[in-house]
Write a protein that holds these residues in place. Structure first.
Motif, PDB file in Angstrom:
ATOM      1  N   LEU A 130      -0.843  11.974   4.329  1.00 25.06           N
ATOM      2  CA  LEU A 130      -1.317  10.611   4.767  1.00 25.06           C
ATOM      3  C   LEU A 130      -0.217   9.596   5.157  1.00 25.06           C
ATOM      4  O   LEU A 130      -0.381   8.638   5.856  1.00 25.06           O
ATOM      5  N   TYR A 131       0.917   9.712   4.457  1.00 22.06           N
ATOM      6  CA  TYR A 131       1.987   8.591   4.558  1.00 22.06           C
ATOM      7  C   TYR A 131       3.337   9.248   5.277  1.00 22.06           C
ATOM      8  O   TYR A 131       4.081   8.497   5.535  1.00 22.06           O
ATOM      9  N   TYR A 136      -6.167  -2.385  -1.774  1.00 16.33           N
ATOM     10  CA  TYR A 136      -5.720  -2.207  -0.452  1.00 16.33           C
ATOM     11  C   TYR A 136      -6.521  -1.424   0.211  1.00 16.33           C
ATOM     12  O   TYR A 136      -6.298  -1.260   1.643  1.00 16.33           O
ATOM     13  N   GLY A 137      -7.738  -0.879  -0.317  1.00 16.51           N
ATOM     14  CA  GLY A 137      -8.438  -0.129   0.718  1.00 16.51           C
ATOM     15  C   GLY A 137      -8.196   1.385   0.824  1.00 16.51           C
ATOM     16  O   GLY A 137      -7.037   2.025   0.312  1.00 16.51           O
ATOM     17  N   LYS A 159       0.796  -1.245  -0.094  1.00 18.89           N
ATOM     18  CA  LYS A 159      -0.001   0.024  -0.085  1.00 18.89           C
ATOM     19  C   LYS A 159       0.799   1.170   0.079  1.00 18.89           C
ATOM     20  O   LYS A 159       0.548   2.150  -0.689  1.00 18.89           O
ATOM     21  N   GLU A 160       1.961   1.340   1.010  1.00 21.11           N
ATOM     22  CA  GLU A 160       2.780   2.319   0.852  1.00 21.11           C
ATOM     23  C   GLU A 160       3.513   2.541  -0.410  1.00 21.11           C
ATOM     24  O   GLU A 160       3.857   3.830  -0.895  1.00 21.11           O
ATOM     25  N   LEU A 161       3.989   1.302  -1.088  1.00 19.63           N
ATOM     26  CA  LEU A 161       4.531   1.566  -2.244  1.00 19.63           C
ATOM     27  C   LEU A 161       3.586   2.046  -3.238  1.00 19.63           C
ATOM     28  O   LEU A 161       4.373   2.978  -4.220  1.00 19.63           O
ATOM     29  N   PHE A 162       2.561   1.713  -3.464  1.00 15.64           N
ATOM     30  CA  PHE A 162       1.747   2.343  -4.654  1.00 15.64           C
ATOM     31  C   PHE A 162       1.503   3.892  -4.069  1.00 15.64           C
ATOM     32  O   PHE A 162       1.371   4.806  -5.164  1.00 15.64           O
ATOM     33  N   ALA A 163       1.315   4.196  -3.006  1.00 20.59           N
ATOM     34  CA  ALA A 163       1.186   5.637  -2.622  1.00 20.59           C
ATOM     35  C   ALA A 163       2.338   6.462  -2.865  1.00 20.59           C
ATOM     36  O   ALA A 163       2.322   7.460  -3.646  1.00 20.59           O
ATOM     37  N   ALA A 164       3.747   5.679  -2.799  1.00 19.73           N
ATOM     38  CA  ALA A 164       4.904   6.440  -3.199  1.00 19.73           C
ATOM     39  C   ALA A 164       4.896   6.575  -4.747  1.00 19.73           C
ATOM     40  O   ALA A 164       5.237   7.631  -5.235  1.00 19.73           O
ATOM     41  N   ILE A 165       4.367   5.344  -5.542  1.00 16.55           N
ATOM     42  CA  ILE A 165       4.579   5.716  -6.845  1.00 16.55           C
ATOM     43  C   ILE A 165       3.428   6.489  -7.400  1.00 16.55           C
ATOM     44  O   ILE A 165       3.832   7.536  -8.355  1.00 16.55           O
TER      45      ILE A 165
END
Length: 158
Positions: free
Chosen positions: A136-137, A62-63, A4-10
């Motif tokens: 958020l992250y 991932y919601g 989820k964090e990886l997708f957010a960073a991308i």
């Protein structure tokens, strides 16, 4: 790094790329470098489209992490950034489609009339997308570390 964090960073990286490309394209059009402007805008459109695909997939897979933020001042500020970001992101899509179609058909008067409104909104949405990611992250985990850790695991779909 959790997926989820990886997708957010991308996604944030794609927003940053779109922001830079939009600014560079603006500079090109002001300098009357039309081919460079068009090429840069194609890349901006591509990076924004890649963002949208990754974003939708990550939300499906991932919601929604932001639903886990505890009520309080941080959530209020977060929502003040997020709500206009989401509304404008949805509203700008038809304008982008019209602007691209007008450019493809070489209808420059229509293209200029539409992008006068769409370009600043697109830029705002790209920048606030980065701000949402940071809130958020980066900020949320430091303010609510236990809540954040739990949220990473409770919002993941099985």
């Amino acid at each position: 790094m959790v997926a989820k964090e990886l997708f957010a960073a991308i996604n944030s990286g794609l927003n940053l790329l779109s922001t830079v490309l939009l600014i560079v394209a603006f500079i090109f059009i002001r300098r009357r470098q039309f081919v460079a402007h068009g090429t840069t805008m194609i890349f901006a459109l591509t990076s924004s489209t890649a963002f949208l695909i990754c974003y939708l997939y990550s939300k499906y897979a991932y919601g929604q992490l932001s639903m886990e933020i505890p009520m309080g001042w941080f959530k209020a500020v977060y929502l003040l950034v997020l709500i206009p970001h989401l509304i404008l992101a949805i509203l700008m899509l038809p304008g982008i489609i019209i602007a691209v179609a007008a450019a493809a058909m070489r209808k420059w008067t229509l293209h200029r009339r539409v992008v006068k409104y769409v370009w600043p909104v697109w830029l705002y949405v790209s920048i606030t997308g980065i701000v949402v990611y940071i809130m958020l992250y980066q900020i949320y985990p430091s303010l609510y570390p236990l809540s954040y850790r739990d949220a990473l695991h409770t919002t993941t779909r099985q």
